[in-house]
Motif scaffolding. Structure first.
Motif, PDB file in Angstrom:
ATOM      1  N   PRO A  52       0.792  -1.228   0.000  1.00  0.00           N
ATOM      2  CA  PRO A  52       0.000   0.000   0.000  1.00  0.00           C
ATOM      3  C   PRO A  52       0.832   1.289   0.000  1.00  0.00           C
ATOM      4  O   PRO A  52       0.410   2.293  -0.577  1.00  0.00           O
ATOM      5  CB  PRO A  52      -0.821  -0.082   1.300  1.00  0.00           C
ATOM      6  CG  PRO A  52      -0.648  -1.448   1.827  1.00  0.00           C
ATOM      7  CD  PRO A  52       0.472  -2.125   1.112  1.00  0.00           C
ATOM      8  N   LYS A  56       0.163   4.426  -2.481  1.00  0.00           N
ATOM      9  CA  LYS A  56      -0.070   5.780  -1.949  1.00  0.00           C
ATOM     10  C   LYS A  56       0.893   6.778  -2.598  1.00  0.00           C
ATOM     11  O   LYS A  56       0.502   7.894  -2.965  1.00  0.00           O
ATOM     12  CB  LYS A  56       0.115   5.770  -0.429  1.00  0.00           C
ATOM     13  CG  LYS A  56      -0.323   7.043   0.225  1.00  0.00           C
ATOM     14  CD  LYS A  56      -0.322   6.942   1.730  1.00  0.00           C
ATOM     15  CE  LYS A  56      -0.883   8.224   2.322  1.00  0.00           C
ATOM     16  NZ  LYS A  56      -0.841   8.215   3.772  1.00  0.00           N
ATOM     17  N   LEU A  78      -5.692  -6.644   4.408  1.00  0.00           N
ATOM     18  CA  LEU A  78      -4.977  -5.639   3.611  1.00  0.00           C
ATOM     19  C   LEU A  78      -5.913  -4.682   2.875  1.00  0.00           C
ATOM     20  O   LEU A  78      -5.476  -3.645   2.376  1.00  0.00           O
ATOM     21  CB  LEU A  78      -4.069  -6.340   2.587  1.00  0.00           C
ATOM     22  CG  LEU A  78      -2.709  -6.796   3.136  1.00  0.00           C
ATOM     23  CD1 LEU A  78      -1.982  -7.627   2.081  1.00  0.00           C
ATOM     24  CD2 LEU A  78      -1.851  -5.589   3.531  1.00  0.00           C
ATOM     25  N   ALA A  81      -6.078  -0.940   3.968  1.00  0.00           N
ATOM     26  CA  ALA A  81      -4.831  -0.220   3.678  1.00  0.00           C
ATOM     27  C   ALA A  81      -4.737   0.171   2.202  1.00  0.00           C
ATOM     28  O   ALA A  81      -4.281   1.263   1.865  1.00  0.00           O
ATOM     29  CB  ALA A  81      -3.633  -1.087   4.064  1.00  0.00           C
ATOM     30  N   GLU A  84      -7.244   3.023   1.598  1.00  0.00           N
ATOM     31  CA  GLU A  84      -6.636   4.251   2.149  1.00  0.00           C
ATOM     32  C   GLU A  84      -5.546   4.787   1.211  1.00  0.00           C
ATOM     33  O   GLU A  84      -5.370   5.988   1.042  1.00  0.00           O
ATOM     34  CB  GLU A  84      -6.053   3.904   3.527  1.00  0.00           C
ATOM     35  CG  GLU A  84      -5.222   4.961   4.184  1.00  0.00           C
ATOM     36  CD  GLU A  84      -6.070   6.091   4.754  1.00  0.00           C
ATOM     37  OE1 GLU A  84      -5.495   7.112   5.094  1.00  0.00           O
ATOM     38  OE2 GLU A  84      -7.315   5.921   4.842  1.00  0.00           O
ATOM     39  N   ALA A  85      -4.824   3.881   0.566  1.00  0.00           N
ATOM     40  CA  ALA A  85      -3.712   4.266  -0.313  1.00  0.00           C
ATOM     41  C   ALA A  85      -4.190   4.846  -1.644  1.00  0.00           C
ATOM     42  O   ALA A  85      -3.417   5.484  -2.352  1.00  0.00           O
ATOM     43  CB  ALA A  85      -2.824   3.054  -0.573  1.00  0.00           C
TER      44      ALA A  85
END
Ligand code: DX5
Ligand code: ZN
Length: 220
Positions: A52, A56, A78, A81, A84-85
């Motif tokens: 991730p 990101k 996972l 994450a 979010e990335a």
């Protein structure tokens, strides 16, 4: 439902890893529709790639959709994450379980597009009862783990069967193919009913000055 125009998703597995940001910008400028990110854990598949943090870091280099192919088990821990990335589509293998329906709901709970990936030996039936919840089905035309492998012809019949199943369902589910896609096999995939193509080797061959022509050659 009419077949959608083909989307090309360069797999950055074949990019220059020492310059990933510039590579993503180059394929974006060259006409890529999506950016395909192959996530491997050296457990579900025998290779280790991108986490991730890298997704990101790449997020600020393009506004194109990140098509994240998760080859990890267990996969559920996972997913937050990668969301979010900056992942847009998250695709999972039924075998990376243990509970495929729960995994799909988790992706949808985060407001993201959910995909299922069928390995060459995995039958359609593996996703029959979750298909209506999907945004994308990805047919692997190689065994997952590495770029640069030869296209497995038997998967064309699976693509055709999925085209029928998606049309019968009447939902706008993307039908993507991944592995050994080049201008010749791309034609076969499109004829069988695919509307999105992943390509690593065929897009990144020859370096940035070739990317636009390489992508165009896959559109059929
Ligand atoms: C393999 C990956 C593919 C791979 C495709 O596990 O899922 O996305 O990068 O590479 P090519 O296009 O070279 O077969
Ligand atoms: Zn992939």
């Amino acid at each position: 439902m009419p077949q959608k125009p083909v989307r090309i998703a360069p797999s950055i597995l074949s990019a220059d890893f020492s310059a990933l940001g510039a590579e993503v910008e180059a394929v974006d400028a060259a006409g890529a529709d999506w950016i395909h990110v192959d996530v491997m854990d050296n457990h579900f598949v025998p290779n280790l790639t991108i986490g991730p943090m890298v997704v990101k870091a790449l997020r600020k280099h393009t506004r194109k959709l990140f098509d994240v192919h998760l080859m990890v088990t267990p996969v559920d821990p996972l997913i937050p994450a990668f969301v979010e990335a900056g992942a847009d589509t998250l695709s999972v293998h039924p075998e990376s379980g243990p509970h495929l329906h729960r995994t799909i709901q988790l992706i949808k709970h985060h407001g993201k597009r959910a995909g299922c990936v069928l390995d060459p030996a995995t039958p359609l039936g593996a996703i029959e009862y979750v298909m209506a919840d999907l945004d994308l089905v990805l047919v692997m035309s190689v065994n997952p783990g590495f770029g640069g492998q030869a296209f497995i012809e038997s998967q064309l019949a699976k693509i055709a069967a999925l085209r029928k199943a998606i049309d019968a369902l009447g939902k706008p589910i993307d039908l993507e193919v991944d592995g050994g896609v080049n201008p010749q096999t791309a034609k076969q995939c499109l004829k069988a009913g695919a509307d999105a193509l992943v390509a690593g080797t065929a897009v990144f061959a020859g370096g940035p000055s070739n990317y636009a022509a390489n992508i165009k050659a896959l559109r059929g």
